[in-house]
Design a protein around this motif. Structure first.
Motif, PDB file in Angstrom:
ATOM      1  N   PHE A 138       3.852   4.926   3.881  1.00 30.26           N
ATOM      2  CA  PHE A 138       3.031   6.099   4.184  1.00 30.26           C
ATOM      3  C   PHE A 138       3.746   7.343   3.693  1.00 30.26           C
ATOM      4  O   PHE A 138       4.843   7.662   4.144  1.00 30.26           O
ATOM      5  CB  PHE A 138       2.747   6.217   5.679  1.00 30.26           C
ATOM      6  CG  PHE A 138       1.764   7.312   6.010  1.00 30.26           C
ATOM      7  CD1 PHE A 138       0.410   7.131   5.782  1.00 30.26           C
ATOM      8  CD2 PHE A 138       2.197   8.524   6.511  1.00 30.26           C
ATOM      9  CE1 PHE A 138      -0.503   8.139   6.058  1.00 30.26           C
ATOM     10  CE2 PHE A 138       1.298   9.546   6.793  1.00 30.26           C
ATOM     11  CZ  PHE A 138      -0.055   9.354   6.570  1.00 30.26           C
ATOM     12  N   ALA A 139       3.125   8.042   2.741  1.00 33.03           N
ATOM     13  CA  ALA A 139       3.643   9.314   2.237  1.00 33.03           C
ATOM     14  C   ALA A 139       3.183  10.410   3.191  1.00 33.03           C
ATOM     15  O   ALA A 139       2.024  10.831   3.161  1.00 33.03           O
ATOM     16  CB  ALA A 139       3.133   9.565   0.824  1.00 33.03           C
ATOM     17  N   ASP A 140       4.086  10.842   4.039  1.00 33.00           N
ATOM     18  CA  ASP A 140       3.755  11.772   5.115  1.00 33.00           C
ATOM     19  C   ASP A 140       3.942  13.201   4.619  1.00 33.00           C
ATOM     20  O   ASP A 140       5.059  13.727   4.608  1.00 33.00           O
ATOM     21  CB  ASP A 140       4.640  11.487   6.325  1.00 33.00           C
ATOM     22  CG  ASP A 140       4.139  12.166   7.588  1.00 33.00           C
ATOM     23  OD1 ASP A 140       3.060  12.777   7.542  1.00 33.00           O
ATOM     24  OD2 ASP A 140       4.837  12.074   8.620  1.00 33.00           O
ATOM     25  N   THR A 141       2.845  13.807   4.211  1.00 32.10           N
ATOM     26  CA  THR A 141       2.852  15.155   3.656  1.00 32.10           C
ATOM     27  C   THR A 141       1.992  16.048   4.538  1.00 32.10           C
ATOM     28  O   THR A 141       0.896  15.657   4.939  1.00 32.10           O
ATOM     29  CB  THR A 141       2.286  15.152   2.225  1.00 32.10           C
ATOM     30  OG1 THR A 141       3.058  14.248   1.430  1.00 32.10           O
ATOM     31  CG2 THR A 141       2.348  16.535   1.595  1.00 32.10           C
ATOM     32  N   VAL A 188       0.971  21.751   2.566  1.00 32.14           N
ATOM     33  CA  VAL A 188       1.626  21.402   1.300  1.00 32.14           C
ATOM     34  C   VAL A 188       0.668  20.617   0.408  1.00 32.14           C
ATOM     35  O   VAL A 188       0.538  20.893  -0.789  1.00 32.14           O
ATOM     36  CB  VAL A 188       2.913  20.606   1.560  1.00 32.14           C
ATOM     37  CG1 VAL A 188       3.473  20.034   0.249  1.00 32.14           C
ATOM     38  CG2 VAL A 188       3.955  21.496   2.223  1.00 32.14           C
ATOM     39  N   ALA A 189      -0.017  19.628   0.975  1.00 29.25           N
ATOM     40  CA  ALA A 189      -0.958  18.834   0.186  1.00 29.25           C
ATOM     41  C   ALA A 189      -2.109  19.694  -0.330  1.00 29.25           C
ATOM     42  O   ALA A 189      -2.570  19.512  -1.464  1.00 29.25           O
ATOM     43  CB  ALA A 189      -1.481  17.674   1.023  1.00 29.25           C
ATOM     44  N   ARG A 190      -2.586  20.614   0.481  1.00 28.64           N
ATOM     45  CA  ARG A 190      -3.662  21.507   0.048  1.00 28.64           C
ATOM     46  C   ARG A 190      -3.226  22.339  -1.146  1.00 28.64           C
ATOM     47  O   ARG A 190      -3.962  22.503  -2.126  1.00 28.64           O
ATOM     48  CB  ARG A 190      -4.082  22.408   1.206  1.00 28.64           C
ATOM     49  CG  ARG A 190      -5.257  23.352   0.892  1.00 28.64           C
ATOM     50  CD  ARG A 190      -5.545  24.200   2.123  1.00 28.64           C
ATOM     51  NE  ARG A 190      -6.747  25.003   1.995  1.00 28.64           N
ATOM     52  CZ  ARG A 190      -6.772  26.253   1.522  1.00 28.64           C
ATOM     53  NH1 ARG A 190      -5.643  26.819   1.098  1.00 28.64           N
ATOM     54  NH2 ARG A 190      -7.913  26.928   1.453  1.00 28.64           N
ATOM     55  N   ARG A 191      -2.027  22.878  -1.079  1.00 32.64           N
ATOM     56  CA  ARG A 191      -1.526  23.695  -2.184  1.00 32.64           C
ATOM     57  C   ARG A 191      -1.389  22.862  -3.450  1.00 32.64           C
ATOM     58  O   ARG A 191      -1.787  23.292  -4.548  1.00 32.64           O
ATOM     59  CB  ARG A 191      -0.187  24.317  -1.791  1.00 32.64           C
ATOM     60  CG  ARG A 191       0.384  25.268  -2.836  1.00 32.64           C
ATOM     61  CD  ARG A 191       1.524  26.094  -2.252  1.00 32.64           C
ATOM     62  NE  ARG A 191       2.626  25.273  -1.757  1.00 32.64           N
ATOM     63  CZ  ARG A 191       2.923  25.103  -0.472  1.00 32.64           C
ATOM     64  NH1 ARG A 191       2.197  25.680   0.482  1.00 32.64           N
ATOM     65  NH2 ARG A 191       3.963  24.362  -0.112  1.00 32.64           N
ATOM     66  N   ARG A 192      -0.826  21.672  -3.326  1.00 26.32           N
ATOM     67  CA  ARG A 192      -0.691  20.794  -4.485  1.00 26.32           C
ATOM     68  C   ARG A 192      -2.051  20.439  -5.084  1.00 26.32           C
ATOM     69  O   ARG A 192      -2.276  20.520  -6.284  1.00 26.32           O
ATOM     70  CB  ARG A 192      -0.004  19.492  -4.082  1.00 26.32           C
ATOM     71  CG  ARG A 192       1.460  19.535  -3.877  1.00 26.32           C
ATOM     72  CD  ARG A 192       1.925  18.127  -3.527  1.00 26.32           C
ATOM     73  NE  ARG A 192       3.260  18.122  -2.977  1.00 26.32           N
ATOM     74  CZ  ARG A 192       3.751  17.147  -2.243  1.00 26.32           C
ATOM     75  NH1 ARG A 192       2.994  16.101  -1.941  1.00 26.32           N
ATOM     76  NH2 ARG A 192       4.988  17.201  -1.793  1.00 26.32           N
ATOM     77  N   GLY A 193      -2.935  19.992  -4.196  1.00 25.77           N
ATOM     78  CA  GLY A 193      -4.205  19.472  -4.673  1.00 25.77           C
ATOM     79  C   GLY A 193      -5.097  20.526  -5.274  1.00 25.77           C
ATOM     80  O   GLY A 193      -5.740  20.289  -6.305  1.00 25.77           O
ATOM     81  N   THR A 194      -5.165  21.699  -4.648  1.00 24.38           N
ATOM     82  CA  THR A 194      -6.041  22.737  -5.181  1.00 24.38           C
ATOM     83  C   THR A 194      -5.506  23.297  -6.497  1.00 24.38           C
ATOM     84  O   THR A 194      -6.287  23.634  -7.392  1.00 24.38           O
ATOM     85  CB  THR A 194      -6.230  23.867  -4.163  1.00 24.38           C
ATOM     86  OG1 THR A 194      -4.948  24.392  -3.769  1.00 24.38           O
ATOM     87  CG2 THR A 194      -6.951  23.364  -2.924  1.00 24.38           C
ATOM     88  N   ALA A 199       0.846  -1.197   0.000  1.00 27.10           N
ATOM     89  CA  ALA A 199       0.000   0.000   0.000  1.00 27.10           C
ATOM     90  C   ALA A 199       0.874   1.238   0.000  1.00 27.10           C
ATOM     91  O   ALA A 199       1.866   1.307   0.720  1.00 27.10           O
ATOM     92  CB  ALA A 199      -0.905   0.016   1.227  1.00 27.10           C
ATOM     93  N   VAL A 200       0.501   2.230  -0.810  1.00 27.00           N
ATOM     94  CA  VAL A 200       1.083   3.574  -0.724  1.00 27.00           C
ATOM     95  C   VAL A 200      -0.041   4.477  -0.229  1.00 27.00           C
ATOM     96  O   VAL A 200      -0.937   4.855  -0.976  1.00 27.00           O
ATOM     97  CB  VAL A 200       1.647   4.046  -2.071  1.00 27.00           C
ATOM     98  CG1 VAL A 200       2.186   5.466  -1.946  1.00 27.00           C
ATOM     99  CG2 VAL A 200       2.759   3.106  -2.534  1.00 27.00           C
ATOM    100  N   ASP A 201       0.015   4.778   1.047  1.00 22.21           N
ATOM    101  CA  ASP A 201      -1.055   5.450   1.770  1.00 22.21           C
ATOM    102  C   ASP A 201      -0.667   6.908   2.005  1.00 22.21           C
ATOM    103  O   ASP A 201       0.504   7.278   1.935  1.00 22.21           O
ATOM    104  CB  ASP A 201      -1.262   4.701   3.102  1.00 22.21           C
ATOM    105  CG  ASP A 201      -2.518   5.088   3.837  1.00 22.21           C
ATOM    106  OD1 ASP A 201      -3.426   5.694   3.222  1.00 22.21           O
ATOM    107  OD2 ASP A 201      -2.608   4.776   5.042  1.00 22.21           O
ATOM    108  N   GLY A 202      -1.653   7.724   2.334  1.00 22.59           N
ATOM    109  CA  GLY A 202      -1.397   9.127   2.641  1.00 22.59           C
ATOM    110  C   GLY A 202      -2.645   9.950   2.457  1.00 22.59           C
ATOM    111  O   GLY A 202      -3.648   9.483   1.919  1.00 22.59           O
ATOM    112  N   ILE A 203      -2.593  11.200   2.890  1.00 19.36           N
ATOM    113  CA  ILE A 203      -3.743  12.079   2.745  1.00 19.36           C
ATOM    114  C   ILE A 203      -3.914  12.465   1.284  1.00 19.36           C
ATOM    115  O   ILE A 203      -3.040  12.223   0.441  1.00 19.36           O
ATOM    116  CB  ILE A 203      -3.609  13.332   3.638  1.00 19.36           C
ATOM    117  CG1 ILE A 203      -2.459  14.225   3.166  1.00 19.36           C
ATOM    118  CG2 ILE A 203      -3.419  12.936   5.095  1.00 19.36           C
ATOM    119  CD1 ILE A 203      -2.360  15.550   3.929  1.00 19.36           C
ATOM    120  N   THR A 204      -5.046  13.064   0.955  1.00 19.85           N
ATOM    121  CA  THR A 204      -5.313  13.498  -0.410  1.00 19.85           C
ATOM    122  C   THR A 204      -4.262  14.503  -0.859  1.00 19.85           C
ATOM    123  O   THR A 204      -3.952  15.456  -0.145  1.00 19.85           O
ATOM    124  CB  THR A 204      -6.713  14.129  -0.500  1.00 19.85           C
ATOM    125  OG1 THR A 204      -7.680  13.191  -0.019  1.00 19.85           O
ATOM    126  CG2 THR A 204      -7.043  14.501  -1.938  1.00 19.85           C
TER     127      THR A 204
END
Length: 245
Positions: free
Chosen positions: A170-173, A177-183, A44-49
């Motif tokens: 687990f991709a710990d982001t 940072v994730a918000r900026r990438r995703g949006t 599994a490669v897990d992590g937040i959106t």
């Protein structure tokens, strides 16, 4: 025990010219290809959106293949519920995303269990055309016994799946940072940056916060990768960590 190691992100390119990122990806791939559970290795490669899971999974699959092991990359995008089910609690519902987005029982039944102990190694790579919101019935594929399956997705250590993985990365982001990438990535999809930010704040990352609170996935994962800087990831833990059940 898990093996704590120093971050490879701080090290210069090695003598072969490999970047710090390639060194980290290679270290994880070496660890995965050293394992032989007697059936395809389920990773599994897990992590937040928007943690960078898909990019990481693709890189790992390529590195595994370069080491002579058959590599299979599957995305949980292909195991969503239909749109009507995903949005039955409301388009902006965090609970709806956490509870209703993915068909985990179908994924376990058609992928993880067949590739696990005693399975026939016949799996399906997807059950839905996500863009077309259309369920599909593609032929099964037979995996080699020595294959490495790498799956990227959210909530992969929930109770329905936790016992079915052989390794978890687990991709710990961080959320900012994730918000900026995703949006930035999804602004056009949502009709603008503001709309994308609202979706991440109210649905996607709100659901991810619930997952972190309930499951503590970074603690359970045997491999933890700091992924705020995708070009210089930080390998924080690697090894055979026994995850709590």
């Amino acid at each position: 025990m898990a093996e704590p190691i120093k971050s490879l992100a701080a090290q210069p390119d090695d003598r072969s010219g490999r970047s710090a990122r390639d060194q980290v990806i290679g270290r994880i791939a070496d660890h995965l290809t050293d394992r032989d559970p007697g059936h395809p290795l389920r990773v599994a490669v897990d992590g937040i959106t928007a943690a960078g899971k898909t990019t990481l999974a693709r890189a790992l699959a390529s590195a595994v293949a370069d080491r002579g092991r058959p590599a299979i990359h599957v995305s949980m995008d292909g195991f969503h519920h239909p749109r009507a089910h995903r949005h039955r609690q409301g388009r902006d519902s965090a609970a709806g995303y956490y509870q209703d987005a993915y068909d985990f029982p179908a994924f376990a039944r058609t992928v993880l269990m067949p590739l696990g102990p005693g399975g026939d190694r016949r799996y399906r790579s997807r059950i839905i055309d996500l863009a077309g919101d259309r369920q599909i019935d593609e032929p099964h594929v037979t995996a080699a016994a020595e294959a490495v399956l790498i799956v990227d997705g959210s909530f992969l250590q929930r109770g329905e799946l936790a016992h079915l993985w052989d390794e978890v990365v687990f991709a710990d982001t961080s959320f900012p940072v994730a918000r900026r990438r995703g949006t930035t990535r999804d602004a056009a999809l949502f009709g603008g940056l503001e709309q994308a930010e609202n979706a991440f704040d109210n649905r996607y990352h709100a659901a991810c916060r619930q997952y972190l609170d309930e499951v503590d996935p970074a603690t359970r994962a045997g491999i933890v990768l700091g992924n705020d800087d995708v070009d210089h990831p930080e390998l924080r833990r690697i090894g055979d960590l026994r995850r709590p059940r």
